[in-house]
Design a protein around this motif. Structure first.
Motif, short mmCIF file in Angstrom:
data_model
loop_
_atom_site.label_atom_id
_atom_site.label_comp_id
_atom_site.label_asym_id
_atom_site.label_seq_id
_atom_site.Cartn_x
_atom_site.Cartn_y
_atom_site.Cartn_z
N ALA A 139 0.83 -1.21 0.00
CA ALA A 139 0.00 0.00 0.00
C ALA A 139 0.86 1.26 0.00
CB ALA A 139 -0.94 -0.01 1.20
N LEU A 140 1.96 1.24 0.74
CA LEU A 140 2.88 2.39 0.77
C LEU A 140 3.54 2.58 -0.60
CD1 LEU A 140 4.51 1.78 4.26
CD2 LEU A 140 3.18 3.81 3.62
N ALA A 141 3.97 1.49 -1.22
CA ALA A 141 4.58 1.58 -2.55
C ALA A 141 3.57 2.12 -3.56
CB ALA A 141 5.11 0.22 -2.98
N ASP A 142 2.33 1.63 -3.48
CA ASP A 142 1.28 2.12 -4.38
C ASP A 142 1.06 3.62 -4.18
OD1 ASP A 142 0.89 -0.37 -5.48
OD2 ASP A 142 -1.01 -0.76 -4.46
N GLY A 227 -10.31 16.53 0.84
CA GLY A 227 -11.49 15.71 1.03
C GLY A 227 -11.25 14.25 0.72
N SER A 228 -12.14 13.42 1.21
CA SER A 228 -11.97 11.98 1.06
C SER A 228 -12.67 11.41 -0.18
CB SER A 228 -12.51 11.26 2.30
OG SER A 228 -12.11 9.91 2.33
N PHE A 229 -13.84 11.96 -0.50
CA PHE A 229 -14.65 11.40 -1.58
C PHE A 229 -14.62 12.31 -2.81
CE2 PHE A 229 -18.63 10.88 -3.93
CZ PHE A 229 -18.70 9.50 -4.06
N PRO A 230 -14.27 11.74 -3.97
CA PRO A 230 -13.78 10.38 -4.26
C PRO A 230 -12.26 10.30 -4.12
CG PRO A 230 -14.12 11.56 -6.31
CD PRO A 230 -14.53 12.51 -5.21
N SER A 231 -11.71 9.10 -4.30
CA SER A 231 -10.27 8.89 -4.11
C SER A 231 -9.47 9.27 -5.36
CB SER A 231 -10.02 7.41 -3.79
OG SER A 231 -8.64 7.09 -3.91
N GLY A 232 -8.54 10.20 -5.18
CA GLY A 232 -7.69 10.61 -6.29
C GLY A 232 -6.72 9.52 -6.70
N SER A 265 -5.55 -0.61 -1.63
CA SER A 265 -4.40 -0.11 -0.86
C SER A 265 -4.75 1.16 -0.10
CB SER A 265 -3.21 0.16 -1.79
OG SER A 265 -2.55 -1.02 -2.17
N ARG A 266 -5.62 1.98 -0.67
CA ARG A 266 -6.01 3.22 0.01
C ARG A 266 -6.80 2.94 1.27
NH1 ARG A 266 -2.76 6.45 -0.86
NH2 ARG A 266 -4.08 8.26 -0.55
N VAL A 271 -6.74 5.87 4.76
CA VAL A 271 -6.92 7.26 4.32
C VAL A 271 -8.13 7.43 3.40
CG1 VAL A 271 -4.47 7.79 4.60
CG2 VAL A 271 -5.30 6.93 2.40
N HIS A 272 -8.78 6.33 3.05
CA HIS A 272 -9.98 6.39 2.22
C HIS A 272 -10.99 5.34 2.64
CE1 HIS A 272 -9.42 9.45 -0.82
NE2 HIS A 272 -8.19 9.05 -1.03
N TYR A 273 -12.26 5.68 2.43
CA TYR A 273 -13.36 4.75 2.67
C TYR A 273 -13.59 3.89 1.42
CZ TYR A 273 -14.73 8.38 6.11
OH TYR A 273 -14.77 9.31 7.11
N PRO A 274 -14.31 2.79 1.57
CA PRO A 274 -14.70 2.01 0.40
C PRO A 274 -15.46 2.83 -0.64
CG PRO A 274 -15.04 0.69 2.36
CD PRO A 274 -14.64 2.07 2.83
N LEU A 275 -16.38 3.70 -0.21
CA LEU A 275 -17.15 4.48 -1.16
C LEU A 275 -16.28 5.41 -1.99
CD1 LEU A 275 -20.35 5.36 0.92
CD2 LEU A 275 -20.23 3.90 -1.11
N ASP A 276 -15.18 5.89 -1.42
CA ASP A 276 -14.26 6.74 -2.18
C ASP A 276 -13.67 5.97 -3.34
OD1 ASP A 276 -14.74 8.35 0.02
OD2 ASP A 276 -12.75 8.05 0.91
N VAL A 277 -13.35 4.70 -3.06
CA VAL A 277 -12.74 3.83 -4.06
C VAL A 277 -13.76 3.42 -5.13
CG1 VAL A 277 -11.68 1.55 -4.38
CG2 VAL A 277 -11.02 2.98 -2.43
#
Length: 423
Positions: A139-142, A227-232, A265-266, A271-277
């Motif tokens: 996850a860190l590498a990603d 912001g968290s949503f959505p994931s960049g 990985s996020r 640092v992110h919720y499932p919905l962000d992903v």
């Protein structure tokens, strides 16, 4: 022909029924763990190490050591990405317009009930808490490799993955590197619009931020702002992986899984919720389809794809088809379990609205996403496949419009798998 169609119908029905079941988080964790530096396959672990080493070297450049300041200003080098070629083409990516379309596509987020948002937080807490060391390291590498394409190598298999790393750093696939990165539509405007706090900022959360002992190696807890949503990051990872899958359809399913894995990985990092992903996967798919249906973009895409494929064949020393072949246990992204993993990342087991029955309507041109991977199917057959293998109705973000419903439920992994099972 009638027998073939019957088999296809049966396979699609079974696939559709199978998708109705949630997958335990522990099972998902174990599947994902096979795609980390802790994998049992030595060739895969070696490839992961090569990818990480190349990433760290690019970040460090000519400096004596890698620092966080360098990390914050990371970008592909002029050798890696042929930005001069891209600029000369003069293509207008219409970023602002596409950002607004993305916001509308995700507008169902504002209507989500509290039980769904509560489950959203509980899920990221559970995944973050129970993540293995291998998952945290990957996850860190990603996370820190967002400006580059190194993360795609492990989804190409040991042989093609090594060829990709070599060609990338030699500057042999510069057009593809430039075009793919330019095709990422920033989620910054959407983040400001939805203005949702990240999980580790919610009062009373149990998130444990992960110290960086992988990339910069300063043990500073990995965090994120805005912001968290959505994931960049997920938008980046899925866009890159999907475009690469369109260029190398021989690895279509594996690269799809890599995009989903990048988003996971996020959540691992907290640092992110499932919905962000989930939201970013929807937007990335829509954006890629939009671009591929544009004649000017397609001309650039074809030129970049041809250069990429020629470079990979040169480094492989054989045909791309041979170099891309499945490598058994050394090729975890080709494990059938990755289809289950991909399906999980479409919902993260969030609550489904019972009784939801809205039909799937395929937007014009959306079937282009399966064109390279399933060239023997007509456009109408690809659309039918998308409908038959779609996620069941009623999961969060499926919204009220046909576009929202389609992009949330589109399961490219299941469509590809179902088509290949009938061969």
């Amino acid at each position: 022909m009638k027998i073939r169609l019957t088999l296809l119908t049966a396979a699609l029905l079974l696939a559709h029924q199978a998708m109705a079941n949630d997958i335990p988080l522990t099972q998902v964790r174990d599947i994902a763990d096979t795609t980390t530096p802790a994998a049992e396959s030595q060739p895969f672990v070696v490839l992961e190490a090569q990818s990480l080493a190349a990433l760290r070297q690019s970040l460090q450049g000519d400096a004596s050591q890698l620092t966080r300041t360098q990390l914050e200003h990371a970008t592909q080098t002029a050798k890696q990405a042929d930005n001069a070629w891209l600029k000369a083409r003069g293509y207008d990516f219409r970023t602002k317009e596409n950002q607004q379309v993305g916001i509308e596509l995700l507008s169902g987020f504002n209507a989500l009930p509290k039980p769904v948002l509560d489950a959203n937080l509980q899920t990221v807490e559970a995944i973050n808490r129970d993540a293995t060391r291998g998952l945290r390291r990957q996850a860190l590498a990603d996370a820190e490799g967002i400006s580059y394409l190194y993360f795609l190598a492990d989804a190409l298999g040991p042989k093609l993955g090594e060829a990709f790393l070599t060609a990338y750093d030699k500057g042999e696939l510069g057009k593809a590197a430039a075009l793919i990165k330019a095709s990422e539509v920033s989620t910054g405007v959407a983040k400001k619009h939805f203005d949702y706090k990240r999980p580790f900022l919610i009062p009373g959360n149990s998130i444990h931020l992960v110290p960086d002992d992988v990339v910069v190696k300063d043990n500073k807890p990995y965090t994120a702002d805005g912001g968290s949503f959505p994931s960049g990051h997920t938008n980046t990872g899925y866009t890159d992986a999907l475009l690469m899958a369109e260029m190398i359809p021989e690895r279509f399913d594996a690269l799809l899984a890599r995009g989903a894995r990048y988003g996971y990985s996020r959540v691992v990092l907290g640092v992110h919720y499932p919905l962000d992903v989930i939201g970013s996967r929807m937007v990335a798919e829509r954006n890629v389809a939009h671009y591929l249906n544009d004649a000017q973009y397609r001309a650039m895409f074809n030129e970049a794809r041809d250069q990429l494929r020629a470079a990979l064949e040169k480094e492989c020393g054989t045909t791309l088809a041979q170099c891309a072949q499945t490598a058994g246990k050394d090729d975890p992204y080709r494990d059938p379990a990755m289809h289950d993993f991909y399906r999980f990342t479409m919902t993260y087991n969030l609550p489904q609205q019972k009784g939801a029955t809205k039909a799937v309507s395929v937007p014009e041109g959306a079937d282009v996403l399966l064109e390279a991977a399933l060239p023997k199917l007509s456009a109408s057959q690809r659309r039918a496949l998308m409908v038959k293998t779609a996620l069941p109705a009623g999961y969060p973000l499926s919204g009220a419009t046909d576009e929202q419903n389609f992009w949330q439920r589109l399961n490219l992994s299941a469509a590809y798998d179902a088509a290949h099972k009938t061969r």
